[in-house]
Write a protein that holds these residues in place. Structure first.
Motif, mmCIF file in Angstrom:
data_model
loop_
_atom_site.group_PDB
_atom_site.id
_atom_site.type_symbol
_atom_site.label_atom_id
_atom_site.label_comp_id
_atom_site.label_asym_id
_atom_site.label_seq_id
_atom_site.Cartn_x
_atom_site.Cartn_y
_atom_site.Cartn_z
ATOM 1 N N ASP A 1 42.415 34.750 45.711
ATOM 2 C CA ASP A 1 40.969 34.912 45.873
ATOM 3 C C ASP A 1 40.413 35.692 44.673
ATOM 4 O OD1 ASP A 1 38.479 34.822 47.059
ATOM 5 O OD2 ASP A 1 38.822 36.548 48.351
ATOM 6 N N TYR A 2 39.992 36.956 44.853
ATOM 7 C CA TYR A 2 39.440 37.694 43.706
ATOM 8 C C TYR A 2 40.552 38.096 42.745
ATOM 9 C CZ TYR A 2 40.839 41.873 46.424
ATOM 10 O OH TYR A 2 41.537 42.804 47.136
ATOM 11 N N PHE A 3 40.132 38.504 41.532
ATOM 12 C CA PHE A 3 41.139 38.919 40.560
ATOM 13 C C PHE A 3 40.765 40.268 39.928
ATOM 14 C CE2 PHE A 3 44.171 37.541 36.953
ATOM 15 C CZ PHE A 3 45.267 37.853 37.712
ATOM 16 N N LYS A 4 40.989 40.417 38.636
ATOM 17 C CA LYS A 4 40.949 41.751 38.021
ATOM 18 C C LYS A 4 39.635 42.515 38.208
ATOM 19 C CE LYS A 4 44.435 40.265 34.796
ATOM 20 N NZ LYS A 4 44.969 40.118 33.466
ATOM 21 N N LYS A 5 38.536 41.832 37.974
ATOM 22 C CA LYS A 5 37.254 42.537 37.981
ATOM 23 C C LYS A 5 36.975 43.186 39.337
ATOM 24 C CE LYS A 5 32.489 41.999 36.496
ATOM 25 N NZ LYS A 5 32.474 43.036 35.470
ATOM 26 N N GLU A 6 37.118 42.377 40.389
ATOM 27 C CA GLU A 6 36.841 42.910 41.724
ATOM 28 C C GLU A 6 37.865 43.982 42.092
ATOM 29 O OE1 GLU A 6 37.031 39.809 40.854
ATOM 30 O OE2 GLU A 6 35.555 38.553 41.851
ATOM 31 N N ALA A 7 39.132 43.706 41.785
ATOM 32 C CA ALA A 7 40.186 44.647 42.186
ATOM 33 C C ALA A 7 39.932 46.020 41.570
ATOM 34 C CB ALA A 7 41.552 44.120 41.759
ATOM 35 N N ILE A 8 39.660 46.044 40.274
ATOM 36 C CA ILE A 8 39.450 47.322 39.593
ATOM 37 C C ILE A 8 38.187 48.009 40.119
ATOM 38 C CG2 ILE A 8 38.863 48.355 37.357
ATOM 39 C CD1 ILE A 8 40.866 46.389 36.082
ATOM 40 N N ASN A 9 37.154 47.227 40.315
ATOM 41 C CA ASN A 9 35.923 47.844 40.819
ATOM 42 C C ASN A 9 36.069 48.358 42.254
ATOM 43 O OD1 ASN A 9 33.546 47.920 38.876
ATOM 44 N ND2 ASN A 9 34.441 45.906 38.463
ATOM 45 N N PHE A 10 36.818 47.642 43.077
ATOM 46 C CA PHE A 10 37.099 48.154 44.434
ATOM 47 C C PHE A 10 37.806 49.506 44.334
ATOM 48 C CE2 PHE A 10 37.549 43.628 46.459
ATOM 49 C CZ PHE A 10 36.179 43.578 46.684
ATOM 50 N N SER A 11 38.835 49.563 43.492
ATOM 51 C CA SER A 11 39.619 50.799 43.364
ATOM 52 C C SER A 11 38.713 51.953 42.928
ATOM 53 C CB SER A 11 40.744 50.641 42.335
ATOM 54 O OG SER A 11 41.706 49.720 42.794
#
Ligand code: SER
Length: 607
Positions: free
Chosen positions: A94-104
């Motif tokens: 599903d989502y990748f780097k951008k969302e993952a980093i921003n979630f964190s």
């Protein structure tokens, strides 16, 4: 914030971002012969990272019990543990780097969530090598965040594979570049302008792995069919950090255990680095041992596999207990610690409390055993230690009596004699070389090894459990299984040795189910539905999640399995064969005791 609140906050945050909350899997991997313990949150999810559909969707989050023994030499410092909880969120294609980093970033710094001081955070990204390129995308995402928060971009480090690559969990399987987040636990006015990997005041708290590759048995990195995100946030570390403690053992997840050790040893924590280290090792190892024995697929000390790791953890704790001056006549002290552990986790992992009698019994038995070994070893030591102790003799004590070099040295110091430490190290190195060669075979195949033979044996294990329950009774549950491409090993709860008649009957039933050529169907059900239907499995989940149930049964007109006529129904991650008919002939080779109240069967499928 206490541990329960932190865990809940994490799950709530990711739930709000569309993730399904799933429960922790067992510490003992199911149907994965390549690793002994669940080492990361991603581990039980490997089939889904490889493309299988997860019943709960493609965004998942959980807090997973983990055991890692690779860092055992680091245990004793402020932040490393054998047992720990890893909170994680996953994107399955599903989502990748951008969302993952921003979630964190949002979870860590937003006042509504953890609200950590942004100025104490640093990150790292993969710098690239021959296997995979520099992770420029991750760098740019962080750069944007750092710049818009007026933070120095020198706190974004580019590091090699050793630091910024994760996986596979076994020998083969999903892996990729990662981005790690660090928190400065030193003085607030002394945060360095740039990140430095060598400074242990930068504590790693979170790892976002971007799973883009599958490592093959040949050692090459092939792009995965789907790109995944796998993140892991260490609960113990973050709990310490948000409470302004730079020692995980001061948090409520450890402090009651340390208090107990203080009471038992008449020593104080925080006074002397040597005794602190011993106390931390005891707390860490006995907590891990408690979780291993108390797991719903729990195991007991032995000389092989998980049982051996468990034995070593207990014995190491006993040795440090001796060093701390805990009364050696009191053989129930490790059980007293297990009791404290069960209280700490009673709301989250009730299995510990439920299995406490068994946990205490096993710990006490092992303590008794070790103290006898110790006595015998001391006699042997007296014989060997004439003037000085050779490396070979020290190694013999280590090998045959479980004497770590430190115990031998202690005994030698009491007698005023010297131990040949270099000689010991040499013997140890020789031996380790041998055992590494021997265990290499065990890890062949890797996590992604769903070869046809193991799949068949896996289905046979379901048929076996159903047959055992028919022949021996409903008290029979699965206690563990280990499948290689050659054979199936299956542990189950039952106290007596099986009679030859019972064994023959079980074989007959399994072979009957094979001859009936039953379709094996996979359905996604809620845990409640699965339970109501009478499917086998562990029902300790709290989150009402959806699970896969594999049923061996004739089909109804609508193509669904005829549950009433089912031969076997189990909650399971799969994979399985489509029809029992292809399994061949099932044969039990051995039935033996595995541990108290647990029997073990070894079985094969033949032509
Ligand atoms: N698998 C990664 C780790 O263990 C992130 O969850 O650090």
């Amino acid at each position: 914030m206490n541990a329960n609140e932190l865990r809940q906050k994490y799950l709530d945050f990711f739930k709000a971002q569309g993730h399904a909350v799933i429960s922790s899997a067992s510490l003992i991997p199911e149907n994965d012969p390549t690793v002994l313990f669940t080492t990361a949150g991603m581990h039980p999810l490997v089939p889904f990272l490889l493309g299988e559909k997860h019943p709960a969707g493609n965004r998942l989050t959980d807090a997973q019990k983990c055991i890692r023994t690779g860092d055992i030499d680091e245990v004793g410092d402020r932040t490393h543990h054998t047992f720990f909880e890893m909170m994680g969120n996953w994107s399955l294609g599903d989502y990748f780097k951008k969302e993952a980093i921003n979630f964190s970033w949002q979870f860590l710094t937003d006042a509504a969530w953890l609200g950590l001081d942004k100025n104490r955070l640093a990150v790292s990204v993969f710098q690239g090598d021959a296997d995979a390129p520099y992770d420029e995308e991750a760098y740019q995402i962080w750069e944007e965040i750092f710049k818009s928060n007026n933070l120095p971009v020198e706190r974004i480090a580019k590091l090699p594979k050793k630091n910024n690559w994760w996986g596979p969990a076994g020998v083969t399987g999903p892996c990729g570049p990662d981005s790690e987040m660090f928190y400065w636990v030193g003085d607030a006015d002394k945060v360095p302008a740039s990140f430095n990997d060598d400074n242990d005041l930068w504590v790693e708290i979170w790892n976002d792995v971007f799973m883009q590759y599958n490592k093959t048995a040949e050692g090459s990195f092939e792009p995965l069919k789907q790109t995944n995100v796998d993140t892991g946030l260490g609960l113990e570390r973050v709990l310490a950090v948000i409470n302004g403690l730079n020692d995980n053992y001061q948090t409520e997840l450890f402090r009651p255990i340390i208090n107990k050790i203080e009471e038992l040893s008449n020593q104080r924590y925080g006074v002397n680095p040597e005794t602190d280290k011993a106390m931390r090792i005891i707390a860490d190892h006995l907590k891990a041992a408690t979780f291993i024995i108390g797991d719903n697929r729990g195991i007991t000390p032995s000389n092989t596999d998980q049982g051996y790791v468990l034995r070593r953890l207990i014995r190491r704790a006993l040795r440090y207990g001796r060093q701390l001056g805990i009364n050696q006549q009191n053989i129930t002290w490790p059980a007293e610690i297990a009791n404290v552990v069960s209280q700490i986790y009673v709301d989250v992992y009730p299995e510990i409390k439920n299995n406490l009698t068994m946990v205490s019994g096993e710990l006490t038995k092992e303590t008794e055993k070790f103290s006898r070994t110790l006595e015998k070893g001391i006699l042997e030591f007296e014989k060997l230690a004439q003037g000085a102790l050779s490396g070979e003799a020290a190694f013999m004590l280590y090998q045959s009596y479980g004497f770590p070099l430190e115990i031998t040295e202690e005994l030698a110091a009491e007698k005023g004699i010297k131990v040949d430490k270099e000689g010991f190290a040499l013997e140890l190195a020789k031996h380790q070389e041998l055992s590494r060669t021997a265990s290499a075979g065990k890890f062949k195949g890797g996590l992604a090894d769903h070869s046809e033979e193991t799949t068949k044996l896996h289905t046979a294990a379901h048929l076996l459990l159903a047959a055992l329950r028919q022949v021996l009774g409903d008290h029979v549950t699965q206690k563990g299984s280990n499948i290689t491409s050659e054979r199936l090993r299956f542990d189950f709860s039952h106290t007596e040795k099986m009679t030859p008649e019972q064994i023959a009957k079980v074989e007959e039933l399994v072979n009957g189910a094979i001859a009936a050529d039953l379709p094996v169907t996979c359905e996604e059900l809620s845990l409640e539905e699965a339970k109501e239907r009478g499917a086998m499995g562990v029902f300790d989940s709290k989150y009402g999640e959806r699970v896969k149930v594999y049923t061996a049964a004739p089909l109804l007109a609508d193509g669904k399995p005829d549950v009433k006529a089912a031969y076997s129904q189990e909650i399971c991650g799969g994979p399985h064969v489509n029809n029992t008919g292809i399994l061949g002939k099932f044969k039990i080779q051995k039935e033996e005791s595995s541990s108290a109240g647990v029997r073990r069967i070894k079985a094969v499928l033949g032509a």
